[in-house]
Design a protein around this motif. Structure first.
Motif, PDB file in Angstrom:
ATOM      1  N   TYR A 292      -7.060  -6.677  -3.860  1.00 26.60           N
ATOM      2  CA  TYR A 292      -8.309  -6.392  -4.027  1.00 26.60           C
ATOM      3  C   TYR A 292      -8.836  -7.547  -5.033  1.00 26.60           C
ATOM      4  O   TYR A 292      -8.232  -7.476  -6.091  1.00 26.60           O
TER       5      TYR A 292
ATOM      6  N   ALA B  27     -13.632  -2.423   2.504  1.00 29.15           N
ATOM      7  CA  ALA B  27     -13.732  -2.042   1.246  1.00 29.15           C
ATOM      8  C   ALA B  27     -13.524  -3.192   0.260  1.00 29.15           C
ATOM      9  O   ALA B  27     -13.295  -2.896  -1.068  1.00 29.15           O
TER      10      ALA B  27
ATOM     11  N   GLY C 285      -0.656   3.832  -5.335  1.00 29.10           N
ATOM     12  CA  GLY C 285       0.865   3.174  -4.830  1.00 29.10           C
ATOM     13  C   GLY C 285       0.303   2.504  -3.551  1.00 29.10           C
ATOM     14  O   GLY C 285       1.198   1.689  -3.085  1.00 29.10           O
TER      15      GLY C 285
ATOM     16  N   THR D 208      -3.602   4.453   0.748  1.00 25.50           N
ATOM     17  CA  THR D 208      -4.497   4.097   1.525  1.00 25.50           C
ATOM     18  C   THR D 208      -4.974   2.743   1.831  1.00 25.50           C
ATOM     19  O   THR D 208      -5.272   2.746   3.095  1.00 25.50           O
ATOM     20  N   THR D 209      -4.563   2.069   1.070  1.00 31.70           N
ATOM     21  CA  THR D 209      -4.549   0.673   1.331  1.00 31.70           C
ATOM     22  C   THR D 209      -4.105   0.184   2.655  1.00 31.70           C
ATOM     23  O   THR D 209      -4.251  -0.376   3.562  1.00 31.70           O
TER      24      THR D 209
HETATM   25  N1  LIG Z   1     -11.877  -0.637  -3.151  1.00 31.98           N
HETATM   26  C1  LIG Z   1     -11.073  -0.992  -3.976  1.00 31.98           C
HETATM   27  N2  LIG Z   1     -11.406  -2.090  -4.886  1.00 31.98           N
HETATM   28  C2  LIG Z   1     -10.365  -2.391  -5.815  1.00 31.98           C
HETATM   29  N3  LIG Z   1      -9.328  -1.907  -5.898  1.00 31.98           N
HETATM   30  C3  LIG Z   1      -9.185  -0.928  -5.150  1.00 31.98           C
HETATM   31  C4  LIG Z   1      -9.797  -0.332  -4.359  1.00 31.98           C
HETATM   32  N4  LIG Z   1      -9.153   0.830  -3.391  1.00 31.98           N
HETATM   33  C5  LIG Z   1      -8.059   0.984  -4.103  1.00 31.98           C
HETATM   34  N5  LIG Z   1      -7.725   0.215  -5.130  1.00 31.98           N
HETATM   35  C6  LIG Z   1      -6.671  -0.048  -6.343  1.00 31.98           C
HETATM   36  O1  LIG Z   1      -5.475  -0.464  -5.405  1.00 31.98           O
HETATM   37  C7  LIG Z   1      -4.318   0.425  -5.619  1.00 31.98           C
HETATM   38  C8  LIG Z   1      -3.739   1.257  -4.367  1.00 31.98           C
HETATM   39  O2  LIG Z   1      -4.968   2.224  -4.313  1.00 31.98           O
HETATM   40  P1  LIG Z   1      -4.809   3.020  -2.869  1.00 31.98           P
HETATM   41  O3  LIG Z   1      -4.383   2.311  -1.913  1.00 31.98           O
HETATM   42  O4  LIG Z   1      -5.868   4.123  -3.046  1.00 31.98           O
HETATM   43  O5  LIG Z   1      -3.458   4.139  -3.386  1.00 31.98           O
HETATM   44  P2  LIG Z   1      -2.934   5.520  -3.000  1.00 31.98           P
HETATM   45  O6  LIG Z   1      -3.702   5.905  -1.817  1.00 31.98           O
HETATM   46  O7  LIG Z   1      -1.563   5.424  -2.709  1.00 31.98           O
HETATM   47  O8  LIG Z   1      -3.406   6.136  -4.083  1.00 31.98           O
HETATM   48  C9  LIG Z   1      -4.968   1.197  -6.948  1.00 31.98           C
HETATM   49  O9  LIG Z   1      -4.389   0.632  -8.056  1.00 31.98           O
HETATM   50  C10 LIG Z   1      -6.422   1.264  -6.727  1.00 31.98           C
HETATM   51  O10 LIG Z   1      -6.946   1.032  -8.162  1.00 31.98           O
END
Ligand SMILES: Nc1ncnc2c1ncn2[C@@H]1O[C@H](COP(=O)(O)OP(=O)(O)O)[C@@H](O)[C@H]1O
Ligand SMILES: [Mg+2]
Lengths: 308, 252
Positions: free
Chosen positions: B18, B61, B45, B48-49
């Motif tokens: 991101y 996103a 971690g 979701t990403t």
């Molecule tokens: N749309 C976004 N923009 C910027 N940073 C993001 C976004 N979505 C998630 N992050 C960051 O990416 C990292 C991984 O997030 P995520 O994939 O949501 O992890 P999880 O689903 O395992 O909790 C986190 O540090 C989060 O803050």
């Protein structure tokens, strides 16, 4: 028992009144503040409502006697000192119609673009700022712009088309911002759910976002219609005729308009019966109030039918 | 290829950012046919990403990825994103009933690709709602608003909607986070039934959920897959100390 006494928690428990009594005393004084605030706010609201009611009341008392079918649907006679205001009513409808034909498609599409496609980049922010500022431009400046751009540069002459376009430009920024706001009030989670189903961006807008934003968009448009109907300055040099007792049938013609007519009756022509002045103003204000009330009712009704 | 069959979904050396912040580092995973792949790990971690890379919603996103994601052997970059999203269905953490009737919720995606025949739509709606264990509760009120259902019902509606595009892979992102335990158990049973037909990626914050229904489980930490193994093995005999600490609840 002293409600304003400041105590730490320890002191409060140690002192004779139990914490519960203190809480109740607080509650009582809070209630007093609450009702005082209510009164002040009510006063302010009344103060705001009084001039509006006074104006409408005065117009009705003085203007209603002039109202008749002949007044509403007749031609002006004797240099506007007698007869009706029908060409002005029809002219206003034409002008508003042209302004809508321009401002609604352009404004709604621009609102959709800004809400759904432009994102948060610097360009979007600059465009946003420009639109907000445009909305604050006084209507006489729009008039001069309309004169320069439509009447002279585009050679439309003083005409319904030029006047309507000028009104359109004036209403455009608010239509854009209200459309954008209405679209953004639709929760992002709906878009996300739709995209995740493989539904395209445009289909999502068309089938999810727009239908649910429609109430807000419509209200914004109606409020601008009433504004366009009420303004005099933008059509002063661009489309409105001072005295033209025929019904327009082409956008290249000039026409009379209600707002202009009231202005003319009040300031330009001697010997107009007072009730005719008030009567014309009453029709103008009546139209605007009617449109605004319609917008309010529409909003209420559509809110009640909100789907989430 | 595993045992001569095509791998439904395969991730190799996937990196994601991101802005300038890297949140996925060389992630490799494979979802085999007819299995539930559990993905566990602390919040932030990258779980979701990682899911958003599978159906290319990361771009929406504001993120960016590099690496290989293949669906049935084909790079997802070569598939139209909307078609990909129909093949890789996604259920998000919070249930979302779209602001339309229950029926229209499920018929929405098929309609958007041109299904107009009422009988065909009726069949899709009944099949998907039945698969999602919601049919019996709503069959008499299909014209009611989807947004007015209870949270647990809306999540099953979301699931039914996800199934309406006949996906090959179903991804769920912490689906039980906002719903009651009973509905959670019902959906778990649904997933076990569904895996006979499709493959499932189950990101979950509930260790026990992965343990109950995942065939294999991957542990993700700070953007990397630390360990991936058959579920029992991962929980009982983790190879990595960090996995051991996490599955035993010793994580700070
Ligand atoms: N749309 C976004 N923009 C910027 N940073 C993001 C976004 N979505 C998630 N992050 C960051 O990416 C990292 C991984 O997030 P995520 O994939 O949501 O992890 P999880 O689903 O395992 O909790 C986190 O540090 C989060 O803050
Ligand atoms: Mg997550």
């Amino acid at each position: 028992m002293n409600g304003t006494d400041v105590r730490t928690a320890e002191q409060a428990t140690a002192a004779s009144p139990s914490p519960t009594t203190v809480a109740f005393a607080d509650l009582a004084s809070r209630r007093r503040t609450e009702s005082l605030a209510g009164l002040v706010l009510l006063g302010a609201a009344a103060l705001a409502a009084i001039p509006a009611l006074a104006i409408v009341g005065l117009l009705i008392v003085r203007g209603a006697p002039a109202l008749s079918l002949e007044f509403l649907f007749g031609m002006p006679l004797h240099g506007m000192t007698a007869g009706g205001i029908f060409p002005a009513i029809v002219g206003t409808l034409w002008l508003v119609g042209v302004s809508l034909a321009f401002a609604v498609p352009v404004g709604v599409l621009a609102g959709i673009y800004l809400s759904e496609y432009a994102g948060e980049g610097r360009v979007a922010r600059i465009v946003d700022l420009a639109i907000v500022n445009l909305a604050a431009v006084p209507s006489i400046v729009h008039a001069l712009f309309g004169l320069g751009a439509f009447v002279l540069f585009m050679r439309l002459g003083t005409s319904i088309l030029a006047g309507g376009l000028t009104l359109g430009v004036m209403t455009l920024p608010v239509i854009i911002t209200s459309t954008k706001a209405a679209l953004q009030s639709v929760p992002h989670s709906f878009r996300l759910a739709s995209w995740n189903l493989g539904v395209s961006r445009w289909q999502t807008i068309r089938h999810i976002v727009l239908p649910n934003a429609l109430p807000g968009i419509l209200t914004g448009i109606i409020l601008q219609v009433s504004r366009a109907a009420g303004e005099t300055a933008p059509i002063l040099f661009t489309g409105a005729a001072f005295y033209l007792p025929i019904l327009p049938d082409d956008v290249r013609m000039q026409s009379m308009a209600l707002s202009m007519h009231v202005y003319a009756l009040v300031t330009q022509i001697p010997d107009v019966p007072l009730e005719m002045k008030y009567g014309s103003a009453l029709v103008l204000v009546g139209t605007v109030v009617l449109l605004n009330s319609f917008a309010t009712v529409l909003r209420y009704y559509l809110r009640r039918n909100r789907k989430w | 290829m595993v045992n001569g069959t095509v791998i439904p979904l395969e991730v190799r050396d996937l990196n994601a950012w991101y802005g300038t912040r890297q949140v996925l580092k060389n992630v490799s995973l494979a979802v085999r046919p007819n299995e539930i792949l559990g993905v566990i790990g602390p919040a932030g971690g990258g779980k979701t990403t990682m899911l958003t890379c599978l159906n290319r919603t990361l771009e929406l996103a504001g993120g960016r990825s590099e690496g290989i994601v293949r669906i049935e052997g084909e790079s997802v970059d070569k598939v139209d994103p909307n078609e990909l999203r129909r093949r890789v269905a996604m259920v998000l953490p919070l249930p979302v009933g779209l602001p339309m009737s229950i029926y229209d919720n499920v018929a929405f995606a098929p309609r958007m690709v041109g299904v107009t025949n009422r009988r065909e739509l009726d069949e899709i709606v009944e099949r998907c709602l039945t698969q999602a264990a919601l049919w019996d509760e709503v069959k008499d009120r299909l014209d009611q608003l989807g947004t007015r259902l209870s949270g647990g019902q809306q999540q099953r509606l979301t699931l039914a909607r996800a199934l309406s595009t006949e996906p090959e892979v179903l991804c769920l992102d912490e689906f039980s986070i906002a719903i009651d335990p009973v509905t959670t158990m019902r959906i778990e049973a649904v997933l076990v039934e569904l895996k006979k037909q499709i493959s499932i990626v189950l990101v979950t914050n509930l260790l026990q959920q992965a343990r109950r229904i995942a065939d294999r489980t991957a542990f993700m930490l700070l953007g990397s897959v630390i360990e991936e193994a058959p579920t029992e093995e991962l929980f009982e005999f983790p190879k990595d100390k960090r996995t051991h600490d996490y599955v035993n609840g010793k994580f700070g």
